[in-house]
Design a protein around this motif. Structure first.
Motif, PDB file in Angstrom:
ATOM      1  N   GLY A 130     -35.667  -5.700 -21.083  1.00  0.00           N
ATOM      2  CA  GLY A 130     -36.404  -6.287 -19.975  1.00  0.00           C
ATOM      3  C   GLY A 130     -36.720  -5.237 -18.934  1.00  0.00           C
ATOM      4  N   VAL A 131     -36.850  -5.662 -17.713  1.00  0.00           N
ATOM      5  CA  VAL A 131     -37.199  -4.724 -16.656  1.00  0.00           C
ATOM      6  C   VAL A 131     -36.003  -4.347 -15.792  1.00  0.00           C
ATOM      7  CG1 VAL A 131     -39.640  -5.305 -16.565  1.00  0.00           C
ATOM      8  CG2 VAL A 131     -38.021  -6.631 -15.216  1.00  0.00           C
ATOM      9  N   ARG A 132     -34.889  -5.063 -15.935  1.00  0.00           N
ATOM     10  CA  ARG A 132     -33.691  -4.770 -15.150  1.00  0.00           C
ATOM     11  C   ARG A 132     -32.435  -4.841 -16.011  1.00  0.00           C
ATOM     12  NH1 ARG A 132     -37.052  -7.311 -12.027  1.00  0.00           N
ATOM     13  NH2 ARG A 132     -36.493  -9.436 -12.558  1.00  0.00           N
ATOM     14  N   ARG A 133     -31.504  -3.965 -15.722  1.00  0.00           N
ATOM     15  CA  ARG A 133     -30.187  -4.045 -16.359  1.00  0.00           C
ATOM     16  C   ARG A 133     -29.401  -5.162 -15.684  1.00  0.00           C
ATOM     17  NH1 ARG A 133     -31.245   1.416 -15.870  1.00  0.00           N
ATOM     18  NH2 ARG A 133     -31.332   2.495 -17.864  1.00  0.00           N
ATOM     19  N   GLY A 134     -28.359  -5.594 -16.320  1.00  0.00           N
ATOM     20  CA  GLY A 134     -27.562  -6.644 -15.708  1.00  0.00           C
ATOM     21  C   GLY A 134     -26.304  -6.928 -16.489  1.00  0.00           C
ATOM     22  N   SER A 135     -25.788  -8.101 -16.267  1.00  0.00           N
ATOM     23  CA  SER A 135     -24.592  -8.539 -16.978  1.00  0.00           C
ATOM     24  C   SER A 135     -24.903  -9.873 -17.653  1.00  0.00           C
ATOM     25  CB  SER A 135     -23.417  -8.683 -16.008  1.00  0.00           C
ATOM     26  OG  SER A 135     -23.756  -9.580 -14.977  1.00  0.00           O
ATOM     27  N   ALA A 136     -24.015 -10.280 -18.532  1.00  0.00           N
ATOM     28  CA  ALA A 136     -24.225 -11.536 -19.261  1.00  0.00           C
ATOM     29  C   ALA A 136     -24.315 -12.702 -18.281  1.00  0.00           C
ATOM     30  CB  ALA A 136     -23.086 -11.753 -20.240  1.00  0.00           C
ATOM     31  N   ASP A 137     -25.256 -13.582 -18.533  1.00  0.00           N
ATOM     32  CA  ASP A 137     -25.452 -14.775 -17.706  1.00  0.00           C
ATOM     33  C   ASP A 137     -24.543 -15.873 -18.257  1.00  0.00           C
ATOM     34  OD1 ASP A 137     -26.466 -17.380 -16.949  1.00  0.00           O
ATOM     35  OD2 ASP A 137     -28.323 -16.405 -16.326  1.00  0.00           O
ATOM     36  N   PRO A 138     -23.602 -16.380 -17.463  1.00  0.00           N
ATOM     37  CA  PRO A 138     -22.654 -17.365 -17.987  1.00  0.00           C
ATOM     38  C   PRO A 138     -23.302 -18.665 -18.469  1.00  0.00           C
ATOM     39  CG  PRO A 138     -22.314 -17.011 -15.622  1.00  0.00           C
ATOM     40  CD  PRO A 138     -23.334 -16.021 -16.085  1.00  0.00           C
ATOM     41  N   PHE A 139     -24.417 -19.052 -17.879  1.00  0.00           N
ATOM     42  CA  PHE A 139     -25.092 -20.263 -18.346  1.00  0.00           C
ATOM     43  C   PHE A 139     -25.767 -20.013 -19.695  1.00  0.00           C
ATOM     44  CE2 PHE A 139     -24.973 -21.158 -13.727  1.00  0.00           C
ATOM     45  CZ  PHE A 139     -24.303 -22.373 -13.774  1.00  0.00           C
ATOM     46  N   ALA A 140     -26.366 -18.836 -19.862  1.00  0.00           N
ATOM     47  CA  ALA A 140     -26.959 -18.489 -21.163  1.00  0.00           C
ATOM     48  C   ALA A 140     -25.869 -18.430 -22.230  1.00  0.00           C
ATOM     49  CB  ALA A 140     -27.703 -17.160 -21.069  1.00  0.00           C
ATOM     50  N   VAL A 141     -24.744 -17.833 -21.885  1.00  0.00           N
ATOM     51  CA  VAL A 141     -23.622 -17.762 -22.825  1.00  0.00           C
ATOM     52  C   VAL A 141     -23.206 -19.171 -23.244  1.00  0.00           C
ATOM     53  CG1 VAL A 141     -21.176 -17.146 -23.036  1.00  0.00           C
ATOM     54  CG2 VAL A 141     -22.787 -15.520 -22.009  1.00  0.00           C
ATOM     55  N   ALA A 142     -23.089 -20.074 -22.280  1.00  0.00           N
ATOM     56  CA  ALA A 142     -22.638 -21.448 -22.567  1.00  0.00           C
ATOM     57  C   ALA A 142     -23.600 -22.185 -23.496  1.00  0.00           C
ATOM     58  CB  ALA A 142     -22.457 -22.227 -21.260  1.00  0.00           C
ATOM     59  N   VAL A 143     -24.902 -22.115 -23.228  1.00  0.00           N
ATOM     60  CA  VAL A 143     -25.838 -22.880 -24.068  1.00  0.00           C
ATOM     61  C   VAL A 143     -26.015 -22.246 -25.441  1.00  0.00           C
ATOM     62  CG1 VAL A 143     -27.015 -23.907 -22.090  1.00  0.00           C
ATOM     63  CG2 VAL A 143     -27.986 -21.855 -23.158  1.00  0.00           C
ATOM     64  N   MET A 144     -25.818 -20.947 -25.538  1.00  0.00           N
ATOM     65  CA  MET A 144     -25.902 -20.321 -26.854  1.00  0.00           C
ATOM     66  C   MET A 144     -24.653 -20.648 -27.678  1.00  0.00           C
ATOM     67  SD  MET A 144     -28.868 -19.073 -27.003  1.00  0.00           S
ATOM     68  CE  MET A 144     -28.926 -17.839 -28.296  1.00  0.00           C
ATOM     69  N   GLU A 145     -23.502 -20.746 -27.024  1.00  0.00           N
ATOM     70  CA  GLU A 145     -22.280 -21.139 -27.734  1.00  0.00           C
ATOM     71  C   GLU A 145     -22.420 -22.539 -28.315  1.00  0.00           C
ATOM     72  OE1 GLU A 145     -19.048 -20.525 -24.975  1.00  0.00           O
ATOM     73  OE2 GLU A 145     -18.833 -18.428 -25.592  1.00  0.00           O
ATOM     74  N   GLU A 146     -23.199 -23.399 -27.654  1.00  0.00           N
ATOM     75  CA  GLU A 146     -23.445 -24.744 -28.196  1.00  0.00           C
ATOM     76  C   GLU A 146     -24.114 -24.677 -29.568  1.00  0.00           C
ATOM     77  OE1 GLU A 146     -24.195 -26.926 -23.871  1.00  0.00           O
ATOM     78  OE2 GLU A 146     -25.885 -26.599 -25.223  1.00  0.00           O
ATOM     79  N   LYS A 147     -24.829 -23.604 -29.821  1.00  0.00           N
ATOM     80  CA  LYS A 147     -25.518 -23.409 -31.103  1.00  0.00           C
ATOM     81  C   LYS A 147     -24.763 -22.463 -32.032  1.00  0.00           C
ATOM     82  CE  LYS A 147     -29.329 -25.793 -30.401  1.00  0.00           C
ATOM     83  NZ  LYS A 147     -29.878 -26.755 -31.334  1.00  0.00           N
ATOM     84  N   GLY A 148     -23.536 -22.119 -31.638  1.00  0.00           N
ATOM     85  CA  GLY A 148     -22.728 -21.243 -32.475  1.00  0.00           C
ATOM     86  C   GLY A 148     -23.071 -19.776 -32.361  1.00  0.00           C
ATOM     87  N   LEU A 149     -23.743 -19.377 -31.303  1.00  0.00           N
ATOM     88  CA  LEU A 149     -24.117 -17.977 -31.099  1.00  0.00           C
ATOM     89  C   LEU A 149     -23.332 -17.402 -29.923  1.00  0.00           C
ATOM     90  CD1 LEU A 149     -27.961 -18.386 -31.549  1.00  0.00           C
ATOM     91  CD2 LEU A 149     -26.434 -17.120 -33.050  1.00  0.00           C
ATOM     92  N   ASP A 150     -22.681 -16.291 -30.161  1.00  0.00           N
ATOM     93  CA  ASP A 150     -21.861 -15.653 -29.130  1.00  0.00           C
ATOM     94  C   ASP A 150     -22.636 -14.474 -28.552  1.00  0.00           C
ATOM     95  OD1 ASP A 150     -19.988 -14.448 -27.525  1.00  0.00           O
ATOM     96  OD2 ASP A 150     -18.509 -14.163 -29.111  1.00  0.00           O
ATOM     97  N   ILE A 151     -23.092 -14.610 -27.314  1.00  0.00           N
ATOM     98  CA  ILE A 151     -23.829 -13.521 -26.658  1.00  0.00           C
ATOM     99  C   ILE A 151     -23.035 -12.941 -25.483  1.00  0.00           C
ATOM    100  CG2 ILE A 151     -26.087 -14.396 -27.401  1.00  0.00           C
ATOM    101  CD1 ILE A 151     -26.485 -15.367 -24.455  1.00  0.00           C
ATOM    102  N   ARG A 152     -21.738 -13.208 -25.445  1.00  0.00           N
ATOM    103  CA  ARG A 152     -20.913 -12.719 -24.329  1.00  0.00           C
ATOM    104  C   ARG A 152     -20.968 -11.206 -24.165  1.00  0.00           C
ATOM    105  NH1 ARG A 152     -15.395 -15.203 -25.844  1.00  0.00           N
ATOM    106  NH2 ARG A 152     -16.458 -15.137 -27.830  1.00  0.00           N
TER     107      ARG A 152
END
Length: 127
Positions: A20-42
């Motif tokens: 993207g255009v900025r560095r950052g850290s894992a978004d906890p809400f994105a982590v939560a909704v991806m875990e609902e689908k069995g994907l770990d993006i932590r």
């Protein structure tokens, strides 16, 4: 979210990178909704286009205007298609935790649908 979805849908069939255009850290809400689908993006940490090891892509999909303009700049001398998929920024959602999660789910599900359509995903045939 898009990179994790694409990698799961097309394991070993396509190379996927996220920038993207900025560095950052894992978004906890994105982590939560991806875990609902069995994907770990932590472990995912947002990074920039400049962090990519190379620009050998056939297709670059951008989700925000700023990212789209940057991708066009960086790929102008490459034979690569750049597509813009306008996507709401779920991190701008206000409200309760459930309302915010609903916004992230909408983005996640919308991305999955578009990725499947654009890249021609077909369900695996079970034996």
């Amino acid at each position: 979210m898009a990179a994790a979805i694409a990698a799961r849908l097309f394991p070993g069939r396509i190379y996927v990178a996220s920038a993207g255009v900025r560095r950052g850290s894992a978004d906890p809400f994105a982590v939560a909704v991806m875990e609902e689908k069995g994907l770990d993006i932590r472990a995912h940490r947002p990074h920039t286009f400049e962090d990519l090891e190379d620009m050998n892509f056939d297709l670059v999909i951008t989700l925000a205007p700023e990212a789209h303009h940057r991708a066009l700049e960086l790929t102008r001398y490459y034979a690569v298609d750049v597509e813009y998929w306008p996507t709401a920024d779920p991190s701008a959602t206000a409200g309760s935790r459930e309302q915010i999660l609903a916004s992230y789910r909408n983005v996640r599900d919308g991305l999955e649908k578009r990725i499947k359509e654009r890249l021609g995903w077909t369900p695996p045939v079970s034996a």
